[in-house]
Structure formats: C-alpha cells, structure tokens
Design an enzyme around this catalytic site. Structure first.
Site, PDB file in Angstrom:
ATOM      1  N   SER A   1       0.840  -1.194   0.000  1.00  0.00           N
ATOM      2  CA  SER A   1       0.000   0.000   0.000  1.00  0.00           C
ATOM      3  C   SER A   1       0.880   1.251   0.000  1.00  0.00           C
ATOM      4  O   SER A   1       1.542   1.534  -0.992  1.00  0.00           O
ATOM      5  CB  SER A   1      -0.956  -0.041   1.194  1.00  0.00           C
ATOM      6  OG  SER A   1      -1.967   0.920   1.059  1.00  0.00           O
TER       7      SER A   1
ATOM      8  N   HIS B   1      -4.326  -1.511  -4.269  1.00  0.00           N
ATOM      9  CA  HIS B   1      -5.759  -1.814  -4.059  1.00  0.00           C
ATOM     10  C   HIS B   1      -6.580  -1.453  -5.305  1.00  0.00           C
ATOM     11  O   HIS B   1      -7.718  -0.980  -5.203  1.00  0.00           O
ATOM     12  CB  HIS B   1      -6.305  -1.048  -2.854  1.00  0.00           C
ATOM     13  CG  HIS B   1      -5.413  -1.028  -1.660  1.00  0.00           C
ATOM     14  ND1 HIS B   1      -5.064  -2.172  -0.986  1.00  0.00           N
ATOM     15  CD2 HIS B   1      -4.793   0.005  -1.020  1.00  0.00           C
ATOM     16  CE1 HIS B   1      -4.280  -1.845   0.036  1.00  0.00           C
ATOM     17  NE2 HIS B   1      -4.079  -0.541   0.021  1.00  0.00           N
TER      18      HIS B   1
END
Length: 237
Positions: free
Chosen positions: A129, A164
């Site tokens: 991330s 994501h």
C-alpha cells in the site's frame, strides 16, 4: 533515479491482510533473500509506528527470520532506531498507512539514502500500500482524506503506482483519469493479494496469492493486463 536492486511492490496482501499472518507473497520475499534465516526489518512509519502492526509483523515471521523494527517515532515498546541499521538487513519491508507522512518523515531522518545503499548491497526492498507507493515517482493516495494524485515519491521505480486497484471504490477509475490527464505519469495498478517484482527498474514478474487478482499497466490512452503467476500455497499449511 531508478535504483539498482530488487523491489517487491504489494498492491495488498502479505501478513497484514491475512487472518493468521501467513502469506505466500511473504514466503517469496524470504526466498528472494537467498538466506535460510534472513535478517528482516519492518518499517512502520506510515502507520505512525503502530505497536499492534509491529507485533503482527513479529508474530508472522517468528522462527522464519531474524526480525527487527525501524522506529522513527520511538515509543514505550520500540525505541528510536538509527536508519543506518538498514544496511545490516537482507529484506526491508515497509508497512501501509499514510504515503505522504512516510515520505516526509523518511526524508527528515535520511532513510531514502540508507534504502538506496541497502538495495545496492543486495537487500530486498518491499512494501504494501503506502509501502508500494513510496518507491515510485508518483502515486494514488488517500493521505489527505479523499483519493488524490501525489507527485512526490522516491523515484526508485519509474512512473506511478495505484495499490488496491480493483478493491477499493474509486481507485481504478480515478487512477485511469489521472494518468489520462497527465496528473500522474503512466504506471501500474495492483490488486490486493498481488505483487510486482522489479529488478533494476524493470518488471521481472507479477505474482498473486489468490486467483482472479489483476495487475495492469495504465497509460494515457490504454490499459494492458500483466500476467500474474499464482504462487504456491503458504508454507506450513
């Protein structure tokens, strides 16, 4: 400034997204080190050095690696760490959280230089991330609340990143629009439970620990899917 060495960028997955802390992507990170019991350092800056996050890391790699935590905040559990200790490790794993805060704090403490030197000496750099975003020139981030383009990465890898990618509302569409408009340079979107392995600034392969997950190359006028190799089952299961 593409950096020599191996970098593994996780769109999502790894120990922090596993119920039991075990992950085939994490198995791959240990394998890439080439050592039976690698020295593995976790950098939790993006989460404000979350103690819970650090303890989950230690539990996930217990008995498989010699673990340590690089704390830049210092708290009752983890004392402040000198970034020069990064040069002693085989794998360096960056956690998720705020990309913008991570970059600002790292620069104040001289972390980017140590990471570049560690990579040149053979350490595997990795992150999830925000820990994916940081290595690129630019990225898609929610560091400021709503999703926004951030043109302020380390530039160890070329272009931009979107973790994501298909898993959080708005990520895919906004990233595509920002690349199309030139707000972000062309780059790569990676779904949860996937990772891209880079060597000397070039993609070696994309890997996944679950089926149906995607990695894409996003350009101004096109989007190309990158084949994802399904990793073997998590060791020890």
């Amino acid at each position: 400034m593409t950096v020599a060495g191996t970098i593994v960028t996780l769109g999502g997955g790894g120990f922090s997204m596993s119920d039991d802390g075990r992950s085939s992507i994490d198995d791959l990170l240990l394998d890439l080190s080439g050592r039976e019991t690698p020295k593995l350092c976790f950098i939790p800056t993006a989460s404000g050095d979350s103690v819970d996050y650090c303890r989950r890391f230690e539990a996930a790699f217990e008995g498989r690696a010699e673990t340590s935590v690089l704390s830049l905040f210092g708290n009752s559990v983890y004392d402040y760490s000198d970034p020069r200790t990064l040069l002693e490790h085989d794998v360096i794993y960056v956690g998720g959280g705020s990309t913008a805060n991570l970059l600002a704090i790292w620069r104040l403490h001289g972390v980017p230089e140590m990471l570049q030197r560690a990579a040149a000496a053979g350490a595997i750099l990795a992150g999830i991330s925000a820990g994916m975003n940081c290595w690129f020139e630019a990225s898609s981030t929610d560091s400021f609340g709503s999703l926004a383009p951030l043109d302020d990465g380390l530039a160890f890898l070329p272009g931009s990143a979107c973790p994501h990618h298909h898993d959080e509302p708005g990520r895919q569409a906004l990233y595509r629009d920002w690349v199309a408009s030139g707000a972000l340079p062309a780059g790569h979107g990676a779904d949860d439970y996937t990772a891209i392995v880079w060597r000397d600034g070039e993609i070696v392969e994309a890997v996944g620990e679950r089926s149906g997950r995607r990695v894409v190359r996003v350009e101004r006028d096109a989007e190309h899917e990158i084949p994802v190799r399904r990793l073997p089952a998590v060791r020890g299961t």
